[in-house]
Design a protein around this motif. Structure first.
Motif, PDB file in Angstrom:
ATOM      1  N   ALA A 115       0.671  -0.976   0.085  1.00  0.00           N
ATOM      2  CA  ALA A 115       0.024   0.047  -0.078  1.00  0.00           C
ATOM      3  C   ALA A 115       1.111   1.262   0.068  1.00  0.00           C
ATOM      4  CB  ALA A 115      -0.991  -0.038   1.203  1.00  0.00           C
ATOM      5  N   ARG A 116       1.841   1.350   0.687  1.00  0.00           N
ATOM      6  CA  ARG A 116       2.945   2.408   0.813  1.00  0.00           C
ATOM      7  C   ARG A 116       3.607   2.473  -0.723  1.00  0.00           C
ATOM      8  NH1 ARG A 116       8.368   3.353   1.683  1.00  0.00           N
ATOM      9  NH2 ARG A 116       8.809   5.266   2.734  1.00  0.00           N
ATOM     10  N   LYS A 119       0.593   4.287  -2.821  1.00  0.00           N
ATOM     11  CA  LYS A 119       0.657   5.796  -2.474  1.00  0.00           C
ATOM     12  C   LYS A 119       1.684   6.556  -2.994  1.00  0.00           C
ATOM     13  CE  LYS A 119      -2.323   7.083  -0.154  1.00  0.00           C
ATOM     14  NZ  LYS A 119      -3.601   7.707  -0.605  1.00  0.00           N
ATOM     15  N   LEU A 140      -5.974  -1.074  -1.890  1.00  0.00           N
ATOM     16  CA  LEU A 140      -5.945   0.189  -1.112  1.00  0.00           C
ATOM     17  C   LEU A 140      -7.101   0.009  -0.187  1.00  0.00           C
ATOM     18  CD1 LEU A 140      -4.635   3.009  -3.070  1.00  0.00           C
ATOM     19  CD2 LEU A 140      -3.355   1.800  -1.138  1.00  0.00           C
ATOM     20  N   ARG A 141      -8.408  -0.235  -0.958  1.00  0.00           N
ATOM     21  CA  ARG A 141      -9.539  -0.338  -0.128  1.00  0.00           C
ATOM     22  C   ARG A 141      -9.471  -1.394   0.889  1.00  0.00           C
ATOM     23  NH1 ARG A 141     -13.814  -3.160   0.533  1.00  0.00           N
ATOM     24  NH2 ARG A 141     -12.767  -4.794  -0.325  1.00  0.00           N
ATOM     25  N   GLN A 142      -9.155  -2.516   0.642  1.00  0.00           N
ATOM     26  CA  GLN A 142      -9.230  -3.474   1.674  1.00  0.00           C
ATOM     27  C   GLN A 142      -8.091  -3.209   2.799  1.00  0.00           C
ATOM     28  OE1 GLN A 142     -11.214  -6.175   1.886  1.00  0.00           O
ATOM     29  NE2 GLN A 142     -10.517  -6.287   3.949  1.00  0.00           N
ATOM     30  N   ARG A 144      -7.577  -0.195   3.808  1.00  0.00           N
ATOM     31  CA  ARG A 144      -7.823   1.017   4.602  1.00  0.00           C
ATOM     32  C   ARG A 144      -8.961   0.205   5.760  1.00  0.00           C
ATOM     33  NH1 ARG A 144      -9.284   4.946  -0.544  1.00  0.00           N
ATOM     34  NH2 ARG A 144      -6.999   5.674  -0.681  1.00  0.00           N
ATOM     35  N   ARG A 145      -9.503  -0.725   5.029  1.00  0.00           N
ATOM     36  CA  ARG A 145     -10.569  -1.277   6.406  1.00  0.00           C
ATOM     37  C   ARG A 145      -9.983  -2.236   7.354  1.00  0.00           C
ATOM     38  NH1 ARG A 145     -16.123  -3.417   4.163  1.00  0.00           N
ATOM     39  NH2 ARG A 145     -16.672  -2.991   6.352  1.00  0.00           N
ATOM     40  N   ILE A 147      -6.632  -1.564   8.412  1.00  0.00           N
ATOM     41  CA  ILE A 147      -6.042  -0.908   9.320  1.00  0.00           C
ATOM     42  C   ILE A 147      -6.890  -0.002  10.171  1.00  0.00           C
ATOM     43  CG2 ILE A 147      -5.788   1.333   8.079  1.00  0.00           C
ATOM     44  CD1 ILE A 147      -2.688  -0.468   9.642  1.00  0.00           C
ATOM     45  N   THR A 148      -8.162   0.198   9.969  1.00  0.00           N
ATOM     46  CA  THR A 148      -8.979   0.651  10.917  1.00  0.00           C
ATOM     47  C   THR A 148      -9.435  -0.097  11.991  1.00  0.00           C
ATOM     48  OG1 THR A 148      -9.847   2.226   8.757  1.00  0.00           O
ATOM     49  CG2 THR A 148     -11.005   2.024  10.813  1.00  0.00           C
TER      50      THR A 148
END
Length: 372
Positions: A115-116, A119, A140-142, A144-145, A147-148
């Motif tokens: 992901a890094r 980005k 990226l979508r997965q 984000r979920r 890491i949240t």
């Protein structure tokens, strides 16, 4: 004459790059003892006068460090292997949890690095999210979920000694607190079934609202299409693509447009999308819009890539995200269903995304293999 011989012999014996170390011949000792007025000298005294060649006699510090590191790594691997065998032999259940957790950390770290890189590439080349490839967008979508979800555990473990409580909670509530990286294969199947059962509870409520608003539709033809669609779904029939696309106008404005949906319908749709419904109406509407827009962008990227390019796991994950419980459906049927979804999604405009949101229920409720 003696001095000239000494001057000729010294570079040959000490200054040559090919000489491995200091070497003194008896002839040179004799010449030097004859020139030195102090008399004969011992071998140790002669060697002490020679230039220092420590770099030739010993290993370099870098080589010493490398050899030490390799030794420590090899010993660590041996000890780690013995420890794993001990756990597997004496505590088999704990060993499964331990190996799953360690592999999960490795996979999560690999996802973070990927992901890094994505980005960084977006930043360096001024690329927007919707301009990425399908796999990059989905990653990226997965992430984000994931890491949240992990961020909550990080906050809870901040107080002193709270990390022990966190480990206990992770063991007792793996579905609620851990991401899929830390689930065993059996847990993945069981937890996905549980999540689908939870979102399926909201399907009758969503369909009931669609029936209630039929009199509010101004066009008579659209009223007839909506009635037929709801009747088919209630009878257990899987709707055709043209049955759903015929109602696109109803979902672009009143009463089913994204900005006209009531709070209870948005909460039901949030549960169907596995999003939290416990938010104010304004935040619920914003989150549903953002989530549906991301899925629409993913659909366009997937249509460009082609469903045939996806692996079996990618196909099942894509179907599950869009409302289909793909854990117990054959791969080919999943590809067929995903193709139907893409035909509907790629035909919709941004103002008609409310239909895509409701399509999570309309297209998945009565598909073959989903009525368990």
């Amino acid at each position: 004459m003696a001095l000239s011989r000494v001057c000729w012999a010294r570079p040959a014996l000490w200054g040559s790059a090919g000489t491995p170390g200091p070497y003194v011949t008896p002839r040179l000792q004799l010449l030097r003892s004859g020139l030195d007025w102090r008399g004969p000298r011992t071998d140790s005294q002669i060697v002490s006068d020679l230039p220092c060649r420590s770099s030739k006699l010993h290993l370099s510090p870098k080589a010493d460090v490398k050899s030490l590191i390799s030794y420590v790594v090899s010993k660590t691997k041996v000890i780690n292997g013995k420890y794993h065998r001990f756990l597997g032999r004496n505590f088999p259940r704990f060993y499964i949890l331990y190996t799953t957790f360690m592999k999960g950390l490795q996979m999560l770290w690999a996802d973070a690095k990927k992901a890094r890189r994505i980005k960084a590439n977006m930043w360096n080349h001024n690329v927007k999210f919707h301009q990425l490839s399908y796999r990059e967008m989905e990653h990226l979508r997965q992430f984000r979920r994931d890491i949240t979800k992990c961020f909550f555990l990080g906050i809870v473990s901040i107080p002193p000694f709270a990390n022990y409580l966190v480990f206990l909670l992770m063991y007792l509530f793996p579905r609620q607190l851990l991401v899929k990286h830390f689930w065993t294969p059996k847990q993945q199947t069981d937890f996905l079934d549980i999540y689908h059962a939870l979102r399926k509870q909201s399907h009758p409520e969503i369909l009931c609202y669609l029936e209630k608003i039929i009199p509010l539709i101004s066009d008579v033809g659209l009223q007839w299409h909506m009635t037929e669609l709801c009747t088919k779904i209630q009878r257990g029939t899987h709707p055709a693509i043209h049955d759903i696309l015929a109602l696109r106008e109803c979902f672009s404005n009143h009463p089913l447009g994204m900005n006209q949906l009531p709070a209870f319908q948005m909460k039901a749709l949030s549960r169907a999308m596995l999003l939290t419904p416990y938010l104010p109406s304004l935040l619920l509407r914003h989150r549903l819009k953002a989530h549906t827009t991301v899925i629409h962008q993913l659909d366009k990227a997937l249509a460009k890539l082609g469903i045939a390019q996806l692996t079996a796991q990618e196909v099942k994950s894509a179907c599950y995200l869009r409302g289909l419980n793909s854990t117990h459906i054959a791969e080919e049927r999943c590809r067929t269903w995903l193709g139907e979804w893409l035909q509907i999604s790629c035909s919709l405009k941004e103002a008609e995304l409310s239909l895509l949101l409701h399509n999570v229920v309309l297209l998945s409720t009565n598909y073959i293999g989903t009525r368990r």
